[in-house]
Scaffold this motif. Structure first.
Motif, PDB file in Angstrom:
ATOM      1  N   TRP A 173      10.831  13.915   3.653  1.00 22.09           N
ATOM      2  CA  TRP A 173      10.290  13.734   4.549  1.00 22.09           C
ATOM      3  C   TRP A 173      12.481  13.935   4.706  1.00 22.09           C
ATOM      4  O   TRP A 173      12.455  14.856   5.604  1.00 22.09           O
ATOM      5  CB  TRP A 173       9.912  12.992   5.607  1.00 22.09           C
ATOM      6  CG  TRP A 173       9.570  12.476   7.143  1.00 22.09           C
ATOM      7  CD1 TRP A 173       9.124  12.999   7.741  1.00 22.09           C
ATOM      8  CD2 TRP A 173      10.769  11.548   7.924  1.00 22.09           C
ATOM      9  NE1 TRP A 173       9.433  13.009   9.052  1.00 22.09           N
ATOM     10  CE2 TRP A 173      10.957  12.694   8.811  1.00 22.09           C
ATOM     11  CE3 TRP A 173      12.544  11.645   7.105  1.00 22.09           C
ATOM     12  CZ2 TRP A 173      11.836  11.811  10.274  1.00 22.09           C
ATOM     13  CZ3 TRP A 173      13.025  10.439   8.594  1.00 22.09           C
ATOM     14  CH2 TRP A 173      12.881  11.165   9.544  1.00 22.09           C
TER      15      TRP A 173
ATOM     16  N   LEU B  17       0.436   5.569   5.336  1.00 22.91           N
ATOM     17  CA  LEU B  17      -0.568   6.354   6.101  1.00 22.91           C
ATOM     18  C   LEU B  17      -0.077   6.429   7.278  1.00 22.91           C
ATOM     19  O   LEU B  17      -0.390   8.029   7.596  1.00 22.91           O
ATOM     20  CB  LEU B  17      -2.099   5.140   5.495  1.00 22.91           C
ATOM     21  CG  LEU B  17      -2.267   5.677   4.363  1.00 22.91           C
ATOM     22  CD1 LEU B  17      -3.828   4.151   4.192  1.00 22.91           C
ATOM     23  CD2 LEU B  17      -2.532   6.301   3.711  1.00 22.91           C
ATOM     24  N   LEU B  18       0.217   5.808   7.746  1.00 21.96           N
ATOM     25  CA  LEU B  18       1.098   6.470   9.451  1.00 21.96           C
ATOM     26  C   LEU B  18       1.492   7.536   9.100  1.00 21.96           C
ATOM     27  O   LEU B  18       0.838   8.197  10.000  1.00 21.96           O
ATOM     28  CB  LEU B  18       1.112   4.809   9.565  1.00 21.96           C
ATOM     29  CG  LEU B  18       1.511   4.388  11.435  1.00 21.96           C
ATOM     30  CD1 LEU B  18       0.906   4.993  11.949  1.00 21.96           C
ATOM     31  CD2 LEU B  18       2.308   4.221  11.534  1.00 21.96           C
ATOM     32  N   ILE B  19       2.912   7.525   8.334  1.00 22.17           N
ATOM     33  CA  ILE B  19       3.950   8.533   8.896  1.00 22.17           C
ATOM     34  C   ILE B  19       3.253   9.409   8.251  1.00 22.17           C
ATOM     35  O   ILE B  19       3.860  11.111   8.561  1.00 22.17           O
ATOM     36  CB  ILE B  19       4.986   8.344   8.050  1.00 22.17           C
ATOM     37  CG1 ILE B  19       5.126   8.243   6.418  1.00 22.17           C
ATOM     38  CG2 ILE B  19       5.770   6.980   8.399  1.00 22.17           C
ATOM     39  CD1 ILE B  19       6.258   7.394   6.315  1.00 22.17           C
ATOM     40  N   SER B  20       2.335   9.344   7.117  1.00 21.77           N
ATOM     41  CA  SER B  20       1.428  10.635   6.398  1.00 21.77           C
ATOM     42  C   SER B  20       0.336  11.140   6.885  1.00 21.77           C
ATOM     43  O   SER B  20      -0.574  12.271   6.451  1.00 21.77           O
ATOM     44  CB  SER B  20       2.134  10.219   5.212  1.00 21.77           C
ATOM     45  OG  SER B  20       0.017   9.264   5.138  1.00 21.77           O
ATOM     46  N   ASP B  21      -0.244  10.971   8.637  1.00 18.41           N
ATOM     47  CA  ASP B  21      -1.926  10.865   9.295  1.00 18.41           C
ATOM     48  C   ASP B  21      -2.785  10.881   8.587  1.00 18.41           C
ATOM     49  O   ASP B  21      -3.035  11.779   7.945  1.00 18.41           O
ATOM     50  CB  ASP B  21      -1.788  12.875   9.686  1.00 18.41           C
ATOM     51  CG  ASP B  21      -0.286  13.121  10.463  1.00 18.41           C
ATOM     52  OD1 ASP B  21       0.094  11.877  11.927  1.00 18.41           O
ATOM     53  OD2 ASP B  21       0.088  13.884  10.736  1.00 18.41           O
ATOM     54  N   GLU B  22      -2.860   9.658   7.509  1.00 22.81           N
ATOM     55  CA  GLU B  22      -3.331   9.004   7.334  1.00 22.81           C
ATOM     56  C   GLU B  22      -3.945  10.257   5.388  1.00 22.81           C
ATOM     57  O   GLU B  22      -4.677  10.268   4.842  1.00 22.81           O
ATOM     58  CB  GLU B  22      -5.328   9.168   7.584  1.00 22.81           C
ATOM     59  CG  GLU B  22      -5.147   8.469   8.236  1.00 22.81           C
ATOM     60  CD  GLU B  22      -5.424   7.057   8.494  1.00 22.81           C
ATOM     61  OE1 GLU B  22      -5.726   6.728   7.752  1.00 22.81           O
ATOM     62  OE2 GLU B  22      -4.146   6.264   9.592  1.00 22.81           O
TER      63      GLU B  22
ATOM     64  N   ALA C  69      -3.295  13.209   5.570  1.00 25.39           N
ATOM     65  CA  ALA C  69      -3.523  14.622   5.502  1.00 25.39           C
ATOM     66  C   ALA C  69      -2.506  15.512   5.192  1.00 25.39           C
ATOM     67  O   ALA C  69      -2.196  16.612   4.983  1.00 25.39           O
ATOM     68  CB  ALA C  69      -3.931  15.025   6.558  1.00 25.39           C
ATOM     69  N   THR C  70      -0.993  14.384   5.815  1.00 27.17           N
ATOM     70  CA  THR C  70       0.677  15.685   5.650  1.00 27.17           C
ATOM     71  C   THR C  70       1.289  15.325   4.558  1.00 27.17           C
ATOM     72  O   THR C  70       1.791  14.045   4.453  1.00 27.17           O
ATOM     73  CB  THR C  70       1.141  14.702   7.206  1.00 27.17           C
ATOM     74  OG1 THR C  70       0.172  15.621   8.253  1.00 27.17           O
ATOM     75  CG2 THR C  70       2.827  15.942   6.895  1.00 27.17           C
TER      76      THR C  70
ATOM     77  N   TYR D 295       5.011  16.247   3.420  1.00 24.04           N
ATOM     78  CA  TYR D 295       6.103  16.061   3.324  1.00 24.04           C
ATOM     79  C   TYR D 295       6.663  17.355   2.127  1.00 24.04           C
ATOM     80  O   TYR D 295       5.994  16.436   0.539  1.00 24.04           O
ATOM     81  CB  TYR D 295       6.833  15.206   3.244  1.00 24.04           C
ATOM     82  CG  TYR D 295       6.633  14.474   4.843  1.00 24.04           C
ATOM     83  CD1 TYR D 295       6.502  15.345   6.294  1.00 24.04           C
ATOM     84  CD2 TYR D 295       5.732  14.199   4.990  1.00 24.04           C
ATOM     85  CE1 TYR D 295       6.134  14.634   6.802  1.00 24.04           C
ATOM     86  CE2 TYR D 295       5.566  13.081   6.320  1.00 24.04           C
ATOM     87  CZ  TYR D 295       5.917  13.204   6.846  1.00 24.04           C
ATOM     88  OH  TYR D 295       5.338  13.106   8.561  1.00 24.04           O
TER      89      TYR D 295
ATOM     90  N   THR E 133       0.973  11.467  -1.374  1.00 21.22           N
ATOM     91  CA  THR E 133       0.854   9.426  -0.652  1.00 21.22           C
ATOM     92  C   THR E 133      -0.455   8.916  -1.703  1.00 21.22           C
ATOM     93  O   THR E 133      -0.318   8.330  -1.787  1.00 21.22           O
ATOM     94  CB  THR E 133       0.035   9.989   0.524  1.00 21.22           C
ATOM     95  OG1 THR E 133      -1.431  10.732   0.241  1.00 21.22           O
ATOM     96  CG2 THR E 133       0.636  10.962   1.759  1.00 21.22           C
TER      97      THR E 133
END
Length: 322
Positions: free
Chosen positions: A88, A139-144, A146-147, A149, A243
């Motif tokens: 990120w 998990l919070l910064i990666s949308d569980e 799903a994202t 970077y 992740t």
């Protein structure tokens, strides 16, 4: 001066305890070289060293933790968090990609160290909470999850793990330097002596006036920093922040350290032994890949069997040393 049979037996047991993993590694490499044509090639051996380098960085920090008689279960999640933060941050520059994971992961290690050393809480519980915290932030910064970077294609950050010197990848050089420094710290500084003293007998170390609290805080801080650094290296190597990386890594790291001769009870171990333990695990993984007919689950079976044997032998050899 005559040497008693008891002293000789203790010396042999101590040597076997420290060098056993190296003997197993040498035998495994020689056997695999004869069994598989492609194993002993320069390209494959370099690949083994490169793949082992990411685990080795984390294992270095764990070595000092276990030498104090502690444990750090958070390293796998901290490793993954460091990778995601690095990927990120790479979009804002190379230095952000490097410093951000080090600051965050170092802070996690520092807090854990303070709670363990000053609060007197068990390392198992504290670092288990750290594992959950780091994984939750991830998990919070990666949308569980799903994202994912990506490191920009033109980012110099990619060169950190993808570049090479004299045909050898930068991560390998980094590990050589890190373990060299680690060995000097362990054997040539008061901090290293304090770490071993804490693992041997913490109460006695405290009565001797050694900085027990400070040494334990520094140890967990270093473990967090090295786990984060390993994460940013893997992010540079893969050009992304994945992740799912680091899941179960703490067990693999602990296995490597114990295979290398560091006692789980603390007070004894070597830096070189940990590096040997890491390489042994990677050689096992590579051999299983060479076989082809075996899936990756066999790595856990073989590694677990060897670990059980080593721990049992360590316990027996420790009795012979006394």
């Amino acid at each position: 001066m005559t040497t008693t049979p008891t002293a000789t037996r203790a010396r042999v047991a101590r040597s076997a305890q420290r060098q056993g993993a190296l003997v197993i590694l040498v035998v495994a490499v020689i056997a695999a070289t004869f069994a598989f044509d492609s194993f002993g090639t320069a390209g494959n051996l370099t690949n083994i060293a490169l793949q082992a380098s990411f685990l080795a960085v984390v294992a270095l920090g764990m070595t000092f933790v276990i030498m104090t008689g502690g444990i750090d279960l958070s390293v796998g999640s901290v490793f993954a968090l460091g990778g995601v933060l690095a990927a990120w941050g790479a979009q804002y520059g190379t230095w952000v990609a490097i410093l951000l994971p080090l600051l965050v992961c170092g802070a996690i290690g520092l807090v854990q160290g303070l709670i363990i050393a000053r609060g007197g809480l068990p390392p198992f519980i504290v670092t288990l909470a750290g594992l959950l915290f780091a994984r939750g932030v991830l998990l919070l910064i990666s949308d569980e999850g799903a994202t994912t970077y990506k490191v920009p294609p033109d980012s110099a950050f990619r060169e950190l793990a993808q570049g090479s010197l004299f045909g050898i990848g930068y991560p390998i050089w980094i590990v050589v330097a890190a373990f060299g420094i680690g060995a000097l710290v362990l054997h040539r500084t008061t901090y290293g002596s304090t770490v071993l003293a804490i693992g041997g007998q913490e109460d006695a170390a405290d009565l001797m006036g050694l900085p027990v609290v400070r040494a334990k805080v520094v140890t967990y801080l270093a473990s967090g920093l090295l786990a984060g650094f390993g994460g940013l290296l893997i992010a540079s190597y893969t050009s992304s922040g994945v992740t799912v990386l680091g899941v179960g890594m703490e067990l693999e790291v602990i296995s490597a350290v114990v295979l290398g001769g560091t006692l789980l009870t603390g007070g004894a171990g070597t830096i070189l032994g940990t590096l040997v333990g890491v390489l042994l695990l990677q050689v096992i993984k590579n051999v299983i890949n060479q076989v082809g007919s075996l899936n990756s689950n066999w790595q856990a079976v073989v590694s677990g069997t060897i670990l059980l044997i080593v721990v049992t032998l360590q316990r027996w050899l420790s009795r012979q040393v006394k």
